[in-house]
Scaffold this motif. Sequence first.
Motif, PDB file in Angstrom:
ATOM      1  N   LEU A  32      51.478  -2.996 -12.514  1.00  0.00           N
ATOM      2  CA  LEU A  32      51.242  -4.412 -12.291  1.00  0.00           C
ATOM      3  C   LEU A  32      52.178  -5.262 -13.138  1.00  0.00           C
ATOM      4  O   LEU A  32      52.759  -4.775 -14.123  1.00  0.00           O
ATOM      5  CB  LEU A  32      49.784  -4.749 -12.608  1.00  0.00           C
ATOM      6  N   SER A  33      52.321  -6.523 -12.785  1.00  0.00           N
ATOM      7  CA  SER A  33      53.202  -7.427 -13.528  1.00  0.00           C
ATOM      8  C   SER A  33      52.728  -7.640 -14.956  1.00  0.00           C
ATOM      9  O   SER A  33      53.506  -8.014 -15.834  1.00  0.00           O
ATOM     10  CB  SER A  33      53.293  -8.778 -12.804  1.00  0.00           C
ATOM     11  N   THR A  34      51.448  -7.395 -15.182  1.00  0.00           N
ATOM     12  CA  THR A  34      50.892  -7.544 -16.532  1.00  0.00           C
ATOM     13  C   THR A  34      51.224  -6.372 -17.437  1.00  0.00           C
ATOM     14  O   THR A  34      50.973  -6.424 -18.642  1.00  0.00           O
ATOM     15  CB  THR A  34      49.366  -7.687 -16.451  1.00  0.00           C
ATOM     16  N   GLY A  35      51.764  -5.307 -16.833  1.00  0.00           N
ATOM     17  CA  GLY A  35      52.059  -4.112 -17.621  1.00  0.00           C
ATOM     18  C   GLY A  35      51.000  -3.034 -17.482  1.00  0.00           C
ATOM     19  O   GLY A  35      51.227  -1.881 -17.851  1.00  0.00           O
ATOM     20  N   TYR A  36      49.823  -3.398 -16.941  1.00  0.00           N
ATOM     21  CA  TYR A  36      48.775  -2.418 -16.716  1.00  0.00           C
ATOM     22  C   TYR A  36      49.069  -1.634 -15.432  1.00  0.00           C
ATOM     23  O   TYR A  36      49.903  -2.037 -14.617  1.00  0.00           O
ATOM     24  CB  TYR A  36      47.410  -3.105 -16.603  1.00  0.00           C
ATOM     25  N   GLU A  37      48.370  -0.527 -15.256  1.00  0.00           N
ATOM     26  CA  GLU A  37      48.523   0.305 -14.068  1.00  0.00           C
ATOM     27  C   GLU A  37      47.263   0.286 -13.221  1.00  0.00           C
ATOM     28  O   GLU A  37      46.148   0.224 -13.747  1.00  0.00           O
ATOM     29  CB  GLU A  37      48.815   1.764 -14.450  1.00  0.00           C
TER      30      GLU A  37
END
Length: 212
Positions: A32-37
């Motif tokens: 994700l753009s937030t860095g999470y998966e």
Amino acid sequence: MPVAAFSEERFPLRLAFGTTGGPERRIDVVRLSTGYESRNQRHRHAVRRYDAGSGVKSLEDLAAVVDFFEARRGKLVGFRFRDPLDASSAGFGRAPGPFDQSLGSGDGTSTCWQLVKRYGLGEDGYIRPIAKPDAGSVRVAVDGEELAAGAFTVDGVTGAVTLAQPPAAGASVTAGFLFDVPVRFDLDWLAFSIAGFRSGEIPSIPLVEVRP
């Protein structure tokens, strides 16, 4: 005469012990753009894949594979395969016992249970249905007491265990067993070279798990 989709014949054991392979789990991973998966499993149960080529040690072994391949019509007919690492309810290298796996609890009326094997502990554990048990190896216990052989029957095709008498409500039902994996050949052409085999070239014989 039509050919059955699955044969209860087992792939030769002497060839299975040299096999490579194991469970495959297809997981979709999106960053994700937030860095999470975000992770999602495509299937509830793993699919096991093997390569039986490394179990072929002689021309006699190779001839046995050709015979088995032809009898199964290649990919057409599934068959039993004994996983050299994971074939016992008790874990690797241990004989099955009647208390290995919990099948559930009695309710006073139910007499049929599905054999399963658990991996891991607690809520995070994975429960694998066992459809191809070695029927003669199955041992069953109710509330900590092993049942005599005549007190239950085992369907070696589906893995269902039926008790002669329904356990009392709340009584634990457990079992131990050896089991096979239902597989099929995963190739159309069984290609080998006798000259290459003599010089140490081992053919690839891929197998893939099926849902019988």
